[in-house]
Design an enzyme around this catalytic site. Structure first.
Site, PDB file in Angstrom:
ATOM      1  N   ASP A  63       1.453   5.544  -2.150  1.00 58.12           N
ATOM      2  CA  ASP A  63      -0.219   4.609  -1.878  1.00 58.12           C
ATOM      3  C   ASP A  63      -0.241   3.452  -1.859  1.00 58.12           C
ATOM      4  O   ASP A  63       1.038   3.559  -1.648  1.00 58.12           O
ATOM      5  CB  ASP A  63      -0.751   4.865  -3.477  1.00 58.12           C
ATOM      6  CG  ASP A  63      -1.072   6.452  -4.253  1.00 58.12           C
ATOM      7  OD1 ASP A  63      -0.745   7.222  -2.932  1.00 58.12           O
ATOM      8  OD2 ASP A  63      -0.959   6.605  -5.544  1.00 58.12           O
ATOM      9  N   TYR A 124      12.095   3.950  -9.826  1.00 62.98           N
ATOM     10  CA  TYR A 124      10.875   3.248  -9.051  1.00 62.98           C
ATOM     11  C   TYR A 124      10.336   1.604 -10.292  1.00 62.98           C
ATOM     12  O   TYR A 124      11.249   2.421 -11.593  1.00 62.98           O
ATOM     13  CB  TYR A 124       9.193   3.832  -9.713  1.00 62.98           C
ATOM     14  CG  TYR A 124       8.273   4.613  -8.674  1.00 62.98           C
ATOM     15  CD1 TYR A 124       7.365   4.308  -7.284  1.00 62.98           C
ATOM     16  CD2 TYR A 124       8.879   6.056  -8.409  1.00 62.98           C
ATOM     17  CE1 TYR A 124       7.095   4.941  -6.103  1.00 62.98           C
ATOM     18  CE2 TYR A 124       8.295   6.606  -8.023  1.00 62.98           C
ATOM     19  CZ  TYR A 124       7.121   6.538  -6.599  1.00 62.98           C
ATOM     20  OH  TYR A 124       7.364   7.007  -5.120  1.00 62.98           O
TER      21      TYR A 124
END
Length: 287
Positions: A63, A124
């Protein structure tokens, strides 16, 4: 869908990183917004002197504002273009790309490789500090400041209840026709000597806003606003809870993407395209 590369083309794997601060995410968008995909495709077209734009497929779309250290993509290039440019392509891209995105490696991909569907996990890291003085100015674009003291042990206790295969609908932004079933392989937090708490989050795949929603829930546990069993109860309820905040994107970095052995790439790609259901759920075993 097929993993076959079109006749006369070569599939090329790209390993890359970027600082997501000034990007509107990975994927190209209408309206001329700056994206990572757009920058790399434009640079690739320029350095190969091509009229055609060669479209990239990425392991995980990030994003706006999210960073990547170990992103992976692939592109199918005409064989003659690859033959002419491959030995100088990396350096030419370095000269053409903006400084907030780098391609570190370019190589012909093994048969069956698909950057997105062949991946078996994505890892992540989310970085946050509860330092009462705030964030080191040199790290401000990569670390979230949380202005309440955080209990890392309580956060890890809460995280353990979220591991495994679940429907993460409570922690995802729902997309039409997309499943929210994922296997969360690792979720752990550690506070370093510098006061930065790093959350490691690894799963076979992630749905939209999943990592930042999970971190938002754990922060509420860490600062004492919710008990350690609360994130697990939210998961079991299966619906969005207004108390689960999607934390800001700048603390999030895609660190690494994992792939199976070369001979398993095609099989993994086919498997990943199957829409999943939980055992016993309506539609289990279907397509």
């Amino acid at each position: 869908m097929s993993d076959d590369v079109a006749p006369g083309h070569v599939r090329v794997r790209l390993d890359l990183s970027y600082d997501g601060t000034a990007f509107s995410g990975w994927a190209k968008q209408a309206g001329g917004r700056r994206t990572v995909q757009g920058e790399i495709e434009d640079a690739l077209r320029t350095v190969t002197r091509s009229r055609e734009t060669y479209e990239l497929t990425v392991a995980g779309r990030t994003d706006a504002g999210v960073h990547a250290r170990g992103q992976v993509a692939h592109v199918d290039l005409p064989r003659e273009v690859w033959a002419e440019h491959h030995d100088k392509l990396l350096k030419r891209l370095a000269g053409r790309l903006p400084k907030d995105v780098r391609v570190w490696a370019l190589r012909e991909a093994p048969q069956g490789f698909d950057a997105r569907f062949s991946a078996v996990w994505r890892r992540y890291a989310y970085r946050v500090t509860d330092n009462p003085g705030g964030v080191d100015p040199l790290l401000r674009g990569h670390v979230l400041w949380h202005d309440w003291p955080l209990d890392v042990d309580a956060m890890n206790e809460a995280a353990r209840a979220l591991l495994g295969e679940h429907d993460f609908a409570a922690y995802c932004k729902k997309r039409e026709g997309a499943t929210t079933i994922r296997t969360l392989q690792e979720l752990s937090l550690e506070k370093g000597a510098d006061g930065i708490i790093t959350a490691t989050v690894r799963a076979d795949a992630f749905c939209h806003n999943m990592v930042r929603s999970l971190i938002g829930a754990l922060l509420f546990v860490g600062d004492g606003h919710r008990p350690p069993d609360w994130p697990g109860k939210v998961l079991a309820a299966g619906v969005r809870d207004s108390a689960v905040h999607v934390v800001r994107p700048h603390g999030l970095t895609l660190e690494e993407v994992g792939y199976p052995a070369d001979e398993l790439l095609a099989a993994r790609s086919r498997e990943a395209r199957n829409k999943r259901s939980l055992p016993g759920a309506p539609g289990a075993g279907c397509c």
